[in-house]
Design a protein around this motif. Structure first.
Motif, mmCIF file in Angstrom:
data_model
loop_
_atom_site.group_PDB
_atom_site.id
_atom_site.type_symbol
_atom_site.label_atom_id
_atom_site.label_comp_id
_atom_site.label_asym_id
_atom_site.label_seq_id
_atom_site.Cartn_x
_atom_site.Cartn_y
_atom_site.Cartn_z
ATOM 1 N N ASN A 181 0.860 -1.178 0.000
ATOM 2 C CA ASN A 181 0.000 0.000 0.000
ATOM 3 C C ASN A 181 0.903 1.237 0.000
ATOM 4 N N ILE A 182 1.267 1.691 -1.202
ATOM 5 C CA ILE A 182 2.269 2.753 -1.321
ATOM 6 C C ILE A 182 2.019 3.537 -2.606
ATOM 7 N N SER A 183 2.341 4.824 -2.579
ATOM 8 C CA SER A 183 2.165 5.644 -3.779
ATOM 9 C C SER A 183 3.286 5.362 -4.772
ATOM 10 N N VAL A 184 3.017 5.632 -6.044
ATOM 11 C CA VAL A 184 4.027 5.420 -7.065
ATOM 12 C C VAL A 184 5.191 6.389 -6.886
ATOM 13 N N ASP A 185 4.925 7.552 -6.281
ATOM 14 C CA ASP A 185 5.997 8.514 -6.023
ATOM 15 C C ASP A 185 7.042 7.918 -5.082
#
Length: 374
Positions: free
Chosen positions: A258-262
């Motif tokens: 659960n992590i942003s692509v940034d």
């Protein structure tokens, strides 16, 4: 996984809840499915901006189960199978990965992805399309990761920033005269003091969350920086088109980080130029993420202190208010800088200065299991 002339596809991310737009924004009808600014919904406006660049068959929309039917109704031009449903939210790295493996399967090889949010406002769509074409041209190169950067208009603490070298002599030109600059680093939401320093330096742009790359480049970076998620998505890709797809999607999606692509790809890629080249294109396109009711007011107010309203409103010694009440008459007397939003079952009254806190109302409703208001 590479191709001499990959086709370009747009991936619209449309799965958020838009909690800061409660009470209008709900689980089944979040911000992107509402006409927050203008007559058409945010999703419909996004489609209209992209239609001159991508045929409907080259559009993918990633959304949630509760919103899929509404997405299909609003984007009736897009093939139904191009609406990709997340079983649950896993942030942008997972959502983009889901679209990437579907494109990999569909194209039987490589493709270029334009990854774009469904709920942003862009006041200069023609210029925006020019810049998108420029970004797609650079993104066609293997290993290139491209982000659009918004020239900052204020020391904003709510956005991430992109740092690039001083731009007196840009290293390369993209299409239509738009310049692309190598990214030095991505930075997260700064303090106000640091934001002032960023603005003064002239080296920083806002990260607007609009990305361009080959599917192969994205997956190679995913394998390098997020290997567990990559492995799960590869297992999912083998099930696309098979009867086991639904069960595989449920199982493998639960394993995705659960992590942003940034955080997951762009930040480490900018620190690792041997494997990836990260570019930013400045984009003065009249952009707003419309992140709160206060942002709506700022976008629509014709002058400082003006009242902005939808519906019948009487204002006496009242200034700077945003009122959305299409079915009830509202009288405002001696009040300033308020947000008033009325729906059939709820009423929001808050100061514009506290608009970012509206999402806390949704958390409270969730904690108290008031599902009808969610």
């Amino acid at each position: 996984m590479t191709s001499a002339a990959p086709t370009a596809h747009a991936v619209i991310l449309a799965g958020g809840r838009g909690t800061r737009f409660w009470p209008r924004s709900r689980k089944r009808s979040p911000k992107q499915l509402l006409n927050i600014v203008g007559q058409k919904t945010m999703l419909e406006q996004t489609y209209q901006r992209l239609a001159p660049l991508f045929p409907p068959s080259h559009l993918r929309v990633v959304t949630a189960e509760e919103q899929a039917a509404a997405v299909r109704r609003q984007l009736w031009q897009v093939p139904s199978q191009n609406v990709l449903i997340e079983p649950f939210g896993r942030n942008t790295a997972a959502a983009i990965g889901l679209a990437a493996v579907h494109l990999l399967k569909k194209e039987s090889g490589d493709a270029i992805m334009a990854v774009l949010p469904a709920d942003h406002f862009i006041g200069k769509p023609a210029r925006y399309r020019q810049i998108v074409r420029a970004a797609l041209k650079i993104a066609a190169e293997p290993g290139a990761l491209v982000v659009l950067g918004i020239p900052p208009s204020r020391p904003e603490t709510g956005y991430g920033y992109v740092e690039c070298p001083e731009r007196a002599k840009p290293p390369r030109s993209a299409a239509s005269g738009h310049q692309a600059y190598p990214v030095r680093r991505f930075t997260e939401k700064p303090s106000l003091q640091l934001a002032h320093q960023y603005i003064a330096s002239g080296r920083y742009l806002w990260n607007a969350g609009m990305f361009f790359w080959r599917v192969s480049t994205f997956l190679e970076n995913l394998e390098r920086h997020l290997p567990k998620t990559y492995s799960s998505l590869m297992r999912l890709s083998r099930a696309i088109g098979a009867s086991s797809y639904a069960s595989t999607l449920q199982r493998e999606y639960a394993r995705l980080e659960n992590i942003s692509v940034d955080y997951a790809l762009l930040e480490p890629a900018s620190r690792d130029p041997k494997h990836s080249r990260v570019f930013v294109i400045p984009a003065a396109i009249g952009w707003s993420d419309i992140g709160s009711w206060a942002a709506v007011y700022e976008l629509l107010a014709r002058r400082a202190g003006a009242n902005v309203s939808t519906g019948r409103v009487f204002a006496l010694d009242a200034a700077g208010n945003l009122i959305w009440s299409p079915s009830k008459f509202v009288a405002t007397v001696g009040v300033s800088d308020l947000i008033v939003v009325e729906t059939q079952d709820a009423l929001l009254v808050c100061s514009r200065a506290c608009a970012q806190d509206v999402g806390r109302v949704v958390k409270w409703l969730d904690q108290h299991r008031l599902q009808k208001l969610l």
